[in-house]
Design a protein around this motif. Structure first.
Motif, PDB file in Angstrom:
ATOM      1  N   GLU A  81      48.221  19.815 -76.606  1.00 41.71           N
ATOM      2  CA  GLU A  81      48.185  18.987 -76.252  1.00 41.71           C
ATOM      3  C   GLU A  81      49.168  17.740 -75.307  1.00 41.71           C
ATOM      4  O   GLU A  81      48.540  17.037 -74.804  1.00 41.71           O
ATOM      5  CB  GLU A  81      47.046  18.334 -77.325  1.00 41.71           C
ATOM      6  N   LEU A  82      50.083  17.326 -76.074  1.00 34.98           N
ATOM      7  CA  LEU A  82      51.160  16.407 -75.389  1.00 34.98           C
ATOM      8  C   LEU A  82      51.363  17.051 -74.100  1.00 34.98           C
ATOM      9  O   LEU A  82      51.622  15.728 -73.377  1.00 34.98           O
ATOM     10  CB  LEU A  82      52.361  15.873 -76.431  1.00 34.98           C
ATOM     11  N   LEU A  83      51.396  17.879 -73.539  1.00 37.20           N
ATOM     12  CA  LEU A  83      52.015  17.927 -72.178  1.00 37.20           C
ATOM     13  C   LEU A  83      51.106  17.896 -71.750  1.00 37.20           C
ATOM     14  O   LEU A  83      51.139  18.022 -70.301  1.00 37.20           O
ATOM     15  CB  LEU A  83      52.290  20.006 -72.486  1.00 37.20           C
ATOM     16  N   THR A  84      49.990  17.788 -71.779  1.00 33.25           N
ATOM     17  CA  THR A  84      48.396  17.925 -70.596  1.00 33.25           C
ATOM     18  C   THR A  84      48.248  16.503 -70.759  1.00 33.25           C
ATOM     19  O   THR A  84      47.681  15.793 -69.753  1.00 33.25           O
ATOM     20  CB  THR A  84      47.207  18.345 -71.715  1.00 33.25           C
ATOM     21  N   LEU A  85      49.297  14.846 -70.941  1.00 37.36           N
ATOM     22  CA  LEU A  85      49.028  13.392 -71.334  1.00 37.36           C
ATOM     23  C   LEU A  85      49.422  13.060 -69.770  1.00 37.36           C
ATOM     24  O   LEU A  85      50.200  13.605 -69.436  1.00 37.36           O
ATOM     25  CB  LEU A  85      50.159  12.801 -72.283  1.00 37.36           C
ATOM     26  N   ARG A  86      48.591  12.105 -69.544  1.00 35.54           N
ATOM     27  CA  ARG A  86      48.793  11.958 -68.195  1.00 35.54           C
ATOM     28  C   ARG A  86      48.324   9.986 -68.109  1.00 35.54           C
ATOM     29  O   ARG A  86      47.777   9.623 -69.134  1.00 35.54           O
ATOM     30  CB  ARG A  86      47.892  12.072 -67.194  1.00 35.54           C
ATOM     31  N   GLY A  87      49.160   9.050 -67.426  1.00 31.37           N
ATOM     32  CA  GLY A  87      48.898   7.871 -67.529  1.00 31.37           C
ATOM     33  C   GLY A  87      49.587   7.049 -68.580  1.00 31.37           C
ATOM     34  O   GLY A  87      51.121   7.368 -69.127  1.00 31.37           O
ATOM     35  N   ASP A  88      49.118   5.660 -68.930  1.00 29.04           N
ATOM     36  CA  ASP A  88      50.312   4.864 -69.835  1.00 29.04           C
ATOM     37  C   ASP A  88      49.526   4.843 -71.420  1.00 29.04           C
ATOM     38  O   ASP A  88      50.141   3.924 -71.954  1.00 29.04           O
ATOM     39  CB  ASP A  88      50.272   3.801 -68.986  1.00 29.04           C
ATOM     40  N   GLN A  89      48.475   5.925 -71.367  1.00 30.53           N
ATOM     41  CA  GLN A  89      47.990   5.752 -73.033  1.00 30.53           C
ATOM     42  C   GLN A  89      48.746   6.507 -73.524  1.00 30.53           C
ATOM     43  O   GLN A  89      48.662   6.384 -74.700  1.00 30.53           O
ATOM     44  CB  GLN A  89      46.489   6.053 -73.094  1.00 30.53           C
ATOM     45  N   GLY A  90      49.563   6.975 -72.901  1.00 34.02           N
ATOM     46  CA  GLY A  90      50.458   7.637 -74.622  1.00 34.02           C
ATOM     47  C   GLY A  90      49.335   9.202 -74.942  1.00 34.02           C
ATOM     48  O   GLY A  90      48.427   9.704 -74.350  1.00 34.02           O
ATOM     49  N   ALA A  91      49.465   9.331 -76.112  1.00 33.46           N
ATOM     50  CA  ALA A  91      49.012  10.066 -77.085  1.00 33.46           C
ATOM     51  C   ALA A  91      48.056   8.861 -78.619  1.00 33.46           C
ATOM     52  O   ALA A  91      47.824   9.697 -79.710  1.00 33.46           O
ATOM     53  CB  ALA A  91      49.309  10.357 -77.893  1.00 33.46           C
ATOM     54  N   ARG A  92      47.281   8.194 -77.668  1.00 31.53           N
ATOM     55  CA  ARG A  92      47.016   7.359 -79.144  1.00 31.53           C
ATOM     56  C   ARG A  92      45.474   7.415 -79.096  1.00 31.53           C
ATOM     57  O   ARG A  92      44.842   7.845 -80.371  1.00 31.53           O
ATOM     58  CB  ARG A  92      46.448   5.519 -78.019  1.00 31.53           C
ATOM     59  N   ALA A  93      45.329   8.970 -77.891  1.00 30.62           N
ATOM     60  CA  ALA A  93      43.459   8.751 -78.802  1.00 30.62           C
ATOM     61  C   ALA A  93      44.140   9.881 -79.938  1.00 30.62           C
ATOM     62  O   ALA A  93      43.467  10.503 -80.984  1.00 30.62           O
ATOM     63  CB  ALA A  93      43.322  10.058 -78.189  1.00 30.62           C
ATOM     64  N   LEU A  94      44.763  11.170 -80.209  1.00 35.97           N
ATOM     65  CA  LEU A  94      45.240  11.294 -80.821  1.00 35.97           C
ATOM     66  C   LEU A  94      46.184  11.164 -82.354  1.00 35.97           C
ATOM     67  O   LEU A  94      45.568  11.340 -83.183  1.00 35.97           O
ATOM     68  CB  LEU A  94      46.643  12.800 -80.550  1.00 35.97           C
ATOM     69  N   LEU A  95      46.732  10.380 -82.131  1.00 36.05           N
ATOM     70  CA  LEU A  95      47.487   9.073 -82.675  1.00 36.05           C
ATOM     71  C   LEU A  95      46.004   8.412 -83.755  1.00 36.05           C
ATOM     72  O   LEU A  95      46.339   8.245 -85.034  1.00 36.05           O
ATOM     73  CB  LEU A  95      47.772   8.316 -82.695  1.00 36.05           C
TER      74      LEU A  95
END
Length: 201
Positions: free
Chosen positions: A154-168
């Motif tokens: 899932e982390l490999l699909t991240l884009r932009g400047d929000q980072g992993a906030r949704a997951l966190l």
């Protein structure tokens, strides 16, 4: 989870766009650069891997030297303007083949006041590769944060400047004083961390 099974990932590739011409990570905070406060605290712990994602050597030579001296593996983010997610992706790509590593602890180089005790609490709250453990001031989730290996895809699909906030936001929340989770974005932020000086008599 024992820190020996965790890779600490220090994100230090930001462009400091809101700080002005100076590199905020090299700005003086109580006698040493902002980044040094974080990298020393993280390096003092027994992590299985120490990884830093930073800008190219020509743009941050002093930071590279300080990281090398403390034993970090340096990953260069050639396109930091893509946001924090691009740095997380680079770190995960590096860690994935290291099977003994069960998760990563994401640390931000512009958060100089996070104490070792808080990093430890995050690691201790991580149970296994499915765990997600975030910091919170009681209102929102943020790094530093542990993310288990199960979520690497899932982390490999991240884009932009929000980072992993949704997951966190869906993980375990470890609360600490909001001041400790403040990051430095502007010169005013930096001034707020400086020790008070006595005025004229």
């Amino acid at each position: 989870m024992r820190t020996e099974r965790i890779a600490a990932v220090l994100l230090a590739a930001g462009t400091s766009s809101r700080f002005g011409k100076e590199d905020k990570l090299m700005a003086d905070l109580r006698g040493k650069p902002v980044v040094q406060h974080v990298l020393e605290t993280v390096a003092s712990m027994a992590f299985g891997e120490l990884i830093a994602v930073t800008r190219p050597l020509g743009q941050a030579p002093v930071i590279h030297r300080k990281l090398e001296r403390r034993g970090y593996t340096i990953l260069v983010n050639e396109q930091p303007e893509e946001g924090i997610s691009s740095s997380i992706v680079r770190a995960v790509e590096h860690v994935m083949p290291i099977r003994r590593i069960r998760g990563i602890l994401i640390c931000l180089a512009d958060m100089p006041e996070v104490p070792q005790t808080h990093y430890n609490r995050l690691c201790m709250a991580a149970i296994d590769i499915r765990s997600v453990v975030a910091s919170t001031d009681g209102f929102s989730s943020s790094p530093p944060a542990f993310i288990g290996r199960k979520h690497f895809g899932e982390l490999l699909t991240l884009r932009g400047d929000q980072g992993a906030r949704a997951l966190l936001s869906h993980g375990v929340q470890i609360e600490t004083h909001g001041n400790l989770l403040r990051d430095i974005d502007t010169p005013e932020d930096l001034m707020a961390w400086q020790p008070a000086t006595d005025g004229p008599d």
